[in-house]
Scaffold this motif. Structure first.
Motif, PDB file in Angstrom:
ATOM      1  N   GLU A  78      35.525  45.407  25.953  1.00  0.00           N
ATOM      2  CA  GLU A  78      34.622  45.989  24.964  1.00  0.00           C
ATOM      3  C   GLU A  78      33.443  46.633  25.699  1.00  0.00           C
ATOM      4  O   GLU A  78      32.774  45.977  26.505  1.00  0.00           O
ATOM      5  N   PRO A  79      33.207  47.946  25.474  1.00  0.00           N
ATOM      6  CA  PRO A  79      32.271  48.678  26.334  1.00  0.00           C
ATOM      7  C   PRO A  79      30.832  48.200  26.273  1.00  0.00           C
ATOM      8  O   PRO A  79      30.069  48.400  27.221  1.00  0.00           O
ATOM      9  N   ARG A  80      30.415  47.578  25.164  1.00  0.00           N
ATOM     10  CA  ARG A  80      29.028  47.118  25.078  1.00  0.00           C
ATOM     11  C   ARG A  80      28.783  45.888  25.940  1.00  0.00           C
ATOM     12  O   ARG A  80      27.674  45.671  26.420  1.00  0.00           O
ATOM     13  N   ILE A  81      29.823  45.072  26.126  1.00  0.00           N
ATOM     14  CA  ILE A  81      29.668  43.817  26.858  1.00  0.00           C
ATOM     15  C   ILE A  81      30.173  43.951  28.290  1.00  0.00           C
ATOM     16  O   ILE A  81      29.573  43.445  29.230  1.00  0.00           O
ATOM     17  N   ARG A  82      31.318  44.615  28.456  1.00  0.00           N
ATOM     18  CA  ARG A  82      31.936  44.824  29.768  1.00  0.00           C
ATOM     19  C   ARG A  82      32.043  43.494  30.523  1.00  0.00           C
ATOM     20  O   ARG A  82      31.625  43.368  31.678  1.00  0.00           O
ATOM     21  N   PHE A  83      32.608  42.510  29.834  1.00  0.00           N
ATOM     22  CA  PHE A  83      32.669  41.165  30.383  1.00  0.00           C
ATOM     23  C   PHE A  83      33.407  41.123  31.717  1.00  0.00           C
ATOM     24  O   PHE A  83      32.967  40.478  32.674  1.00  0.00           O
ATOM     25  N   LEU A  84      34.531  41.830  31.802  1.00  0.00           N
ATOM     26  CA  LEU A  84      35.326  41.768  33.029  1.00  0.00           C
ATOM     27  C   LEU A  84      34.704  42.532  34.192  1.00  0.00           C
ATOM     28  O   LEU A  84      35.224  42.479  35.307  1.00  0.00           O
ATOM     29  N   SER A  85      33.597  43.227  33.945  1.00  0.00           N
ATOM     30  CA  SER A  85      32.891  43.830  35.082  1.00  0.00           C
ATOM     31  C   SER A  85      32.306  42.740  35.983  1.00  0.00           C
ATOM     32  O   SER A  85      31.965  42.994  37.139  1.00  0.00           O
ATOM     33  N   ASN A  86      32.202  41.521  35.443  1.00  0.00           N
ATOM     34  CA  ASN A  86      31.725  40.376  36.222  1.00  0.00           C
ATOM     35  C   ASN A  86      32.890  39.527  36.737  1.00  0.00           C
ATOM     36  O   ASN A  86      32.726  38.315  36.930  1.00  0.00           O
ATOM     37  N   TRP A  87      34.032  40.150  36.979  1.00  0.00           N
ATOM     38  CA  TRP A  87      35.239  39.387  37.294  1.00  0.00           C
ATOM     39  C   TRP A  87      35.082  38.521  38.552  1.00  0.00           C
ATOM     40  O   TRP A  87      35.629  37.419  38.623  1.00  0.00           O
ATOM     41  N   ARG A  88      34.316  38.991  39.525  1.00  0.00           N
ATOM     42  CA  ARG A  88      34.145  38.190  40.743  1.00  0.00           C
ATOM     43  C   ARG A  88      33.388  36.904  40.446  1.00  0.00           C
ATOM     44  O   ARG A  88      33.731  35.823  40.949  1.00  0.00           O
ATOM     45  N   ALA A  89      32.349  37.008  39.627  1.00  0.00           N
ATOM     46  CA  ALA A  89      31.580  35.814  39.258  1.00  0.00           C
ATOM     47  C   ALA A  89      32.411  34.885  38.375  1.00  0.00           C
ATOM     48  O   ALA A  89      32.350  33.657  38.520  1.00  0.00           O
ATOM     49  N   ILE A  90      33.192  35.457  37.463  1.00  0.00           N
ATOM     50  CA  ILE A  90      34.065  34.653  36.606  1.00  0.00           C
ATOM     51  C   ILE A  90      35.067  33.887  37.453  1.00  0.00           C
ATOM     52  O   ILE A  90      35.272  32.677  37.273  1.00  0.00           O
ATOM     53  N   PHE A  91      35.708  34.579  38.379  1.00  0.00           N
ATOM     54  CA  PHE A  91      36.706  33.948  39.242  1.00  0.00           C
ATOM     55  C   PHE A  91      36.076  32.849  40.094  1.00  0.00           C
ATOM     56  O   PHE A  91      36.623  31.748  40.217  1.00  0.00           O
ATOM     57  N   THR A  92      34.915  33.134  40.686  1.00  0.00           N
ATOM     58  CA  THR A  92      34.249  32.150  41.543  1.00  0.00           C
ATOM     59  C   THR A  92      33.902  30.889  40.766  1.00  0.00           C
ATOM     60  O   THR A  92      34.176  29.765  41.216  1.00  0.00           O
ATOM     61  N   ALA A  93      33.295  31.068  39.588  1.00  0.00           N
ATOM     62  CA  ALA A  93      32.883  29.917  38.770  1.00  0.00           C
ATOM     63  C   ALA A  93      34.089  29.116  38.303  1.00  0.00           C
ATOM     64  O   ALA A  93      34.089  27.877  38.351  1.00  0.00           O
ATOM     65  N   THR A  94      35.132  29.814  37.869  1.00  0.00           N
ATOM     66  CA  THR A  94      36.332  29.140  37.374  1.00  0.00           C
ATOM     67  C   THR A  94      37.026  28.375  38.495  1.00  0.00           C
ATOM     68  O   THR A  94      37.448  27.223  38.298  1.00  0.00           O
ATOM     69  N   ALA A  95      37.129  28.989  39.661  1.00  0.00           N
ATOM     70  CA  ALA A  95      37.842  28.363  40.773  1.00  0.00           C
ATOM     71  C   ALA A  95      37.109  27.126  41.296  1.00  0.00           C
ATOM     72  O   ALA A  95      37.714  26.064  41.485  1.00  0.00           O
ATOM     73  N   ILE A  96      35.793  27.231  41.514  1.00  0.00           N
ATOM     74  CA  ILE A  96      35.050  26.102  42.093  1.00  0.00           C
ATOM     75  C   ILE A  96      34.952  24.953  41.093  1.00  0.00           C
ATOM     76  O   ILE A  96      35.269  23.800  41.417  1.00  0.00           O
ATOM     77  N   ALA A  97      34.509  25.255  39.872  1.00  0.00           N
ATOM     78  CA  ALA A  97      34.379  24.195  38.867  1.00  0.00           C
ATOM     79  C   ALA A  97      35.747  23.611  38.520  1.00  0.00           C
ATOM     80  O   ALA A  97      35.894  22.396  38.350  1.00  0.00           O
ATOM     81  N   GLY A  98      36.755  24.482  38.433  1.00  0.00           N
ATOM     82  CA  GLY A  98      38.096  24.008  38.137  1.00  0.00           C
ATOM     83  C   GLY A  98      38.618  23.068  39.209  1.00  0.00           C
ATOM     84  O   GLY A  98      39.260  22.059  38.902  1.00  0.00           O
ATOM     85  N   GLY A  99      38.335  23.377  40.468  1.00  0.00           N
ATOM     86  CA  GLY A  99      38.765  22.499  41.551  1.00  0.00           C
ATOM     87  C   GLY A  99      38.145  21.115  41.445  1.00  0.00           C
ATOM     88  O   GLY A  99      38.825  20.098  41.624  1.00  0.00           O
ATOM     89  N   VAL A 100      36.841  21.074  41.129  1.00  0.00           N
ATOM     90  CA  VAL A 100      36.145  19.790  40.970  1.00  0.00           C
ATOM     91  C   VAL A 100      36.752  18.990  39.825  1.00  0.00           C
ATOM     92  O   VAL A 100      37.079  17.797  39.963  1.00  0.00           O
ATOM     93  N   PHE A 101      36.946  19.640  38.686  1.00  0.00           N
ATOM     94  CA  PHE A 101      37.403  18.915  37.505  1.00  0.00           C
ATOM     95  C   PHE A 101      38.896  18.593  37.551  1.00  0.00           C
ATOM     96  O   PHE A 101      39.326  17.592  36.966  1.00  0.00           O
TER      97      PHE A 101
END
Length: 236
Positions: free
Chosen positions: A25-48
């Motif tokens: 969605e052009p107003r949010i462009r959520f996936l433009s932050n894909w590197r931060a999303i991946f980093t947060a998901t991978a690190i927190a996911g590994g812990v949990f």
């Protein structure tokens, strides 16, 4: 009717379906932050996931094979791995949508009070119900993160985080209710009540709300840090 074995994987798909569809969605462009999303998901996911594996081995909780595809990595079904991909993605999407459309930081001036209240509650309940593993470890983990925020880092986005967390509780309660037997003959994920407070919201252990709080706070800390780091890299 849904075949029993597809229930958990369907929960994962429904959790991510709308956020993924709207990620461009052009107003949010959520996936433009894909590197931060991946980093947060991978690190927190590994812990949990490590926590999940340990608690499954200790029979603090477990999984009902009737509702699973039957594919395991260690003691965890593949659906559980998907859970730690879909939930942070959906919740970060909610967080960013609210950041965009709710211009005023509604909880900004209250966030330290909210943090202090939650910190007292988690420390008290974690200690009072010791040595019940799920309660104690869960509440102390959240208390550590809340303490870091309250005494040291004082993240400026905490008001935004709490708004996102409270809104995320709505789909979380529906989906977690499904997982814990609200809509099925048996729970998909079962809990050993000897290792928790024994207090349920419908079919959901009360601890699950603090579990979500700790998990999402860790995800958001990593996400916001990664976003700032990526922004500095792009500017350089």
């Amino acid at each position: 009717m849904i075949s029993d074995q597809y229930h958990y994987i369907l929960i994962n798909l429904l959790t991510i379906a709308y956020p993924l569809a709207q990620s461009y969605e052009p107003r949010i462009r959520f996936l433009s932050n894909w590197r931060a999303i991946f980093t947060a998901t991978a690190i927190a996911g590994g812990v949990f996931l490590a926590w999940d594996e340990l608690f499954t081995a200790l029979e603090v909780w477990g999984f009902n094979e009737r509702y699973l595809l039957g594919i395991y990595i260690g003691r965890l079904p593949i659906e559980e791995f998907n859970f730690f991909l879909t939930v942070p993605f959906a919740c970060l999407f909610i967080y960013e949508v609210l950041n965009h459309f709710v211009k005023k930081d509604l909880l900004g001036k209250y966030h330290q009070s909210i943090t202090f209240f939650l910190l007292l509650c988690t420390l008290f309940l974690g200690t009072y119900f010791s040595p019940k593993l799920y309660t104690t470890v869960n509440f102390y983990f959240a208390a550590i993160l809340l303490s870091l925020q309250f005494f040291f880092f004082k993240f400026p986005w905490m008001g935004r985080f709490y708004l996102g967390f409270f809104v995320s509780l709505i789909p979380f309660i529906i989906m977690n209710g499904w997982l814990t037997g609200m809509f099925t003959e048996e729970p998909i994920v079962w809990y050993n009540d000897m290792q928790n407070m024994g207090l349920r919201l419908g079919t959901i252990p009360a601890e699950d709300l603090i579990y979500l709080l700790g998990y999402l706070l860790l995800v958001t800390i990593i996400y916001e840090s990664a976003k700032r780091r990526n922004l500095r890299s792009d500017l350089d």
